[in-house]
Design a protein around this motif. Structure first.
Motif, PDB file in Angstrom:
ATOM      1  N   LYS A 104      29.488  37.482  35.628  1.00 23.74           N
ATOM      2  CA  LYS A 104      30.093  38.821  35.649  1.00 23.74           C
ATOM      3  C   LYS A 104      29.241  39.817  36.428  1.00 23.74           C
ATOM      4  O   LYS A 104      29.741  40.533  37.299  1.00 23.74           O
ATOM      5  CB  LYS A 104      30.301  39.350  34.223  1.00 23.74           C
ATOM      6  CG  LYS A 104      31.267  38.540  33.396  1.00 23.74           C
ATOM      7  CD  LYS A 104      31.462  39.147  32.022  1.00 23.74           C
ATOM      8  CE  LYS A 104      30.208  39.190  31.188  1.00 23.74           C
ATOM      9  NZ  LYS A 104      29.621  37.862  30.929  1.00 23.74           N
ATOM     10  N   SER A 105      27.955  39.864  36.079  1.00 22.75           N
ATOM     11  CA  SER A 105      27.073  40.831  36.739  1.00 22.75           C
ATOM     12  C   SER A 105      26.969  40.519  38.228  1.00 22.75           C
ATOM     13  O   SER A 105      26.992  41.420  39.068  1.00 22.75           O
ATOM     14  CB  SER A 105      25.679  40.796  36.115  1.00 22.75           C
ATOM     15  OG  SER A 105      25.777  41.028  34.730  1.00 22.75           O
ATOM     16  N   HIS A 106      26.877  39.239  38.514  1.00 29.36           N
ATOM     17  CA  HIS A 106      26.798  38.763  39.898  1.00 29.36           C
ATOM     18  C   HIS A 106      28.022  39.229  40.696  1.00 29.36           C
ATOM     19  O   HIS A 106      27.898  39.732  41.812  1.00 29.36           O
ATOM     20  CB  HIS A 106      26.714  37.241  39.856  1.00 29.36           C
ATOM     21  CG  HIS A 106      26.539  36.591  41.194  1.00 29.36           C
ATOM     22  ND1 HIS A 106      25.307  36.234  41.671  1.00 29.36           N
ATOM     23  CD2 HIS A 106      27.449  36.238  42.130  1.00 29.36           C
ATOM     24  CE1 HIS A 106      25.461  35.678  42.866  1.00 29.36           C
ATOM     25  NE2 HIS A 106      26.748  35.665  43.162  1.00 29.36           N
ATOM     26  N   LEU A 135      28.888  49.692  35.407  1.00 28.56           N
ATOM     27  CA  LEU A 135      28.256  49.743  34.083  1.00 28.56           C
ATOM     28  C   LEU A 135      28.187  48.304  33.617  1.00 28.56           C
ATOM     29  O   LEU A 135      29.217  47.698  33.279  1.00 28.56           O
ATOM     30  CB  LEU A 135      29.094  50.568  33.104  1.00 28.56           C
ATOM     31  CG  LEU A 135      29.101  52.075  33.292  1.00 28.56           C
ATOM     32  CD1 LEU A 135      29.976  52.733  32.223  1.00 28.56           C
ATOM     33  CD2 LEU A 135      27.683  52.646  33.236  1.00 28.56           C
ATOM     34  N   ASP A 136      26.988  47.769  33.613  1.00 27.04           N
ATOM     35  CA  ASP A 136      26.848  46.347  33.352  1.00 27.04           C
ATOM     36  C   ASP A 136      26.573  46.056  31.883  1.00 27.04           C
ATOM     37  O   ASP A 136      25.740  46.692  31.261  1.00 27.04           O
ATOM     38  CB  ASP A 136      25.697  45.783  34.210  1.00 27.04           C
ATOM     39  CG  ASP A 136      25.628  44.260  34.126  1.00 27.04           C
ATOM     40  OD1 ASP A 136      26.681  43.622  34.304  1.00 27.04           O
ATOM     41  OD2 ASP A 136      24.534  43.727  33.886  1.00 27.04           O
ATOM     42  N   ASP A 137      27.307  45.090  31.364  1.00 20.70           N
ATOM     43  CA  ASP A 137      27.109  44.578  30.012  1.00 20.70           C
ATOM     44  C   ASP A 137      27.334  45.624  28.919  1.00 20.70           C
ATOM     45  O   ASP A 137      26.485  45.827  28.052  1.00 20.70           O
ATOM     46  CB  ASP A 137      25.703  43.971  29.882  1.00 20.70           C
ATOM     47  CG  ASP A 137      25.769  42.584  29.258  1.00 20.70           C
ATOM     48  OD1 ASP A 137      26.845  42.224  28.739  1.00 20.70           O
ATOM     49  OD2 ASP A 137      24.750  41.878  29.274  1.00 20.70           O
ATOM     50  N   LEU A 138      28.493  46.219  28.969  1.00 12.15           N
ATOM     51  CA  LEU A 138      28.883  47.155  27.927  1.00 12.15           C
ATOM     52  C   LEU A 138      28.998  46.400  26.604  1.00 12.15           C
ATOM     53  O   LEU A 138      29.614  45.339  26.552  1.00 12.15           O
ATOM     54  CB  LEU A 138      30.241  47.768  28.291  1.00 12.15           C
ATOM     55  CG  LEU A 138      30.675  48.957  27.465  1.00 12.15           C
ATOM     56  CD1 LEU A 138      29.866  50.183  27.844  1.00 12.15           C
ATOM     57  CD2 LEU A 138      32.155  49.242  27.657  1.00 12.15           C
TER      58      LEU A 138
HETATM   59 MG   LIG Z   1      25.573  40.060  32.924  1.00 11.92          MG
END
Ligand SMILES: [Mg+2]
Ligand SMILES: Nc1ncnc2c1ncn2[C@@H]1O[C@H](COP(=O)(O)OP(=O)(O)O)[C@@H](O)[C@H]1O
Length: 180
Positions: free
Chosen positions: A29-31, A90-93
């Protein structure tokens, strides 16, 4: 691929939010969020500004700044910064509360920060990645006779999920286990 299309639409100036969701960590996801920012950075003729914020770390720095006068990472600093950029991740809410499977709600403080950020970006695109399910974000759900409440404020979330593109990972193996 959907992410490439999303980046192209951002480059053309379209405004919508993107939710990248999966129940697992490590599936990219972050990638993916970062790769969208990268495409916008590279292709955008008007020098668009992009920002990637690890939401948990951001909240941590913000909390720390409350008792630390030396810290520049105040709520105002982050909210202002987040409001200025053209595309925000917004990463990893949800990770900021620790255990996403607990029945905890986000603190009032976190909810307020999130509200301020989202309110300041009503006319700009935001990408949110999370391990939380739609139910956990929006409505809450029942599990073994127990009601698991929605993590954040319902109204805020339903607004944030209007005009969105969803990218859902289902059954994607953990890339970290594949030795990438
Ligand atoms: Mg992540
Ligand atoms: N498409 C991809 N190609 C190669 N490596 C990837 C890809 N997507 C993710 N990775 C790698 O897999 C790991 C986990 O990805 P990450 O984006 O952190 O997952 P998540 O945010 O869903 O937990 C990272 O080390 C990342 O660099």
């Amino acid at each position: 691929m959907l992410a490439v299309r999303v980046a192209e639409r951002f480059i053309q100036g379209e405004v919508f939010n993107v939710w990248i969701q999966s129940p697992e960590t490590g599936c990219g996801k972050s990638h993916l969020a970062m790769s969208i920012l990268q495409q916008v950075n590279e292709a955008s003729p008007q020098n668009r500004r992009t920002l990637f914020l690890d939401f948990g770390r951001t909240m941590e720095l913000m909390r720390d700044s409350v008792g630390n006068r030396e810290s520049m990472y105040t709520q105002n600093y982050f909210v202002t910064l987040a409001s200025k950029v053209d595309v925000l991740v917004l990463d990893d809410l949800g990770a900021e509360t620790g255990d996403i499977y607990s029945d905890k709600r986000a603190s009032e403080y976190t909810s307020n920060v999130l509200r301020s950020i989202l309110n300041s970006r009503q006319h700009k695109p935001t990408i949110i990645t999370t391990n939380l399910s739609g139910q956990r974000l929006l409505t809450g759900y029942r599990e073994g006779g127990r009601f698991i409440p929605p993590m954040y404020d319902k109204k805020m979330m339903s607004r944030a999920m209007r005009k969105v593109e969803h990218i859902l990972f289902k059954d994607t193996p953990d890339k970290r286990l594949l030795g990438f």
